[in-house]
Design an enzyme around this catalytic site. Structure first.
Site, mmCIF file in Angstrom:
data_model
loop_
_atom_site.group_PDB
_atom_site.id
_atom_site.type_symbol
_atom_site.label_atom_id
_atom_site.label_comp_id
_atom_site.label_asym_id
_atom_site.label_seq_id
_atom_site.Cartn_x
_atom_site.Cartn_y
_atom_site.Cartn_z
ATOM 1 N N MET A 93 51.364 69.933 4.036
ATOM 2 C CA MET A 93 50.073 69.314 4.341
ATOM 3 C C MET A 93 49.488 69.946 5.593
ATOM 4 S SD MET A 93 51.188 65.340 3.834
ATOM 5 C CE MET A 93 52.882 65.663 4.325
ATOM 6 N N GLY A 181 49.552 67.291 10.268
ATOM 7 C CA GLY A 181 50.188 68.502 9.749
ATOM 8 C C GLY A 181 51.678 68.334 9.515
ATOM 9 N N SER A 182 52.148 68.419 8.273
ATOM 10 C CA SER A 182 53.530 68.083 7.991
ATOM 11 C C SER A 182 53.932 68.545 6.593
ATOM 12 C CB SER A 182 53.727 66.572 8.143
ATOM 13 O OG SER A 182 52.637 65.876 7.565
ATOM 14 N N ARG A 183 55.060 68.003 6.088
ATOM 15 C CA ARG A 183 55.632 68.466 4.826
ATOM 16 C C ARG A 183 56.410 67.321 4.180
ATOM 17 N NH1 ARG A 183 58.609 74.021 4.060
ATOM 18 N NH2 ARG A 183 60.123 73.624 2.408
#
Length: 216
Positions: A93, A181-183
């Site tokens: 993301m 912002g990540s996963r």
């Protein structure tokens, strides 16, 4: 657990309030010419914390995408949270994606594990093992185990999870949030069939990530 999410996620309300107050104060003192960057910042914060409703597919063996973003991994890997070999699918993301996480399947939460860690770029493979993360292991009614892992990124420094072991989850149910912002990594039983490919843009709940195998 039914965690209520309005169209603007409540995780963002304090940030939106602060950005709005700052923009208003600067506008009052210096006018729009001085305040416009702060109004722009307010617009960015509002769009970041948007959390719109999504259509949820009803296909029985479907595993739904848990987050908006882009597919960065589709591979066979070890699932350290359920101690098994699995199909791993990862969604990255960026800061412009919706950042709420939604359950990929119907089932019961077997365990929730939090791990402190680094804050590497979440698009990198090593982020799965080295970054701050939170794993939710779900058992479906048909006996399959599905693991969804929230992973903090380079900018994201706060993982929020609203479920505990023993609680039920419904497909598409919002259960967590990662800021900025990540996963999300999803581990599926061997024999599952991926329905996405690397580089593909996906949407939480409305994109089918994979299909679970039939139980023997």
């Amino acid at each position: 657990m039914n965690y209520p999410h309005p169209i603007i996620a409540r995780e963002g309300w304090p940030f939106i309030a602060i950005a709005a107050v700052v923009a208003l104060l600067i506008h009052a003192v210096g006018g729009f010419g001085l305040a416009w960057p702060f109004w722009l910042l307010l617009v960015f914060v509002v769009q970041f914390f948007r959390d719109p409703p999504r259509a949820i597919p009803t296909q029985a063996n479907a595993v739904l995408c848990p987050a908006d973003g882009r597919i960065v991994a589709v591979e066979t890997a070890h699932d350290p949270y359920a101690n098994r070999e699995a199909l791993k699918i990862s969604v990255f993301m960026n800061v412009f994606n919706v950042h709420s996480q939604r359950s990929p399947v119907d089932g019961a939460v077997q365990k929730v594990e939090y791990f402190p860690g680094a804050f590497l770029n979440a698009a990198l493979d090593k982020a799965s093992a080295e970054n701050e993360r939170n794993a939710v292991v779900i058992q479906t009614g048909s006996g399959h185990t599905v693991t969804a892992v929230q992973i903090a990124g380079l900018v994201a420094r706060r993982i929020l999870c609203y479920v505990r072991a023993g609680e039920p989850l419904s497909r598409g149910q919002r259960y967590g949030f990662i800021r900025f912002g990540s996963r999300v990594d999803v581990y599926l039983p061997k024999g599952s069939r991926a329905r996405v490919s690397i580089g593909e843009k996906v949407s939480a709940s409305s994109t089918i990530l994979a299909e679970l195998p039939e139980q023997q």
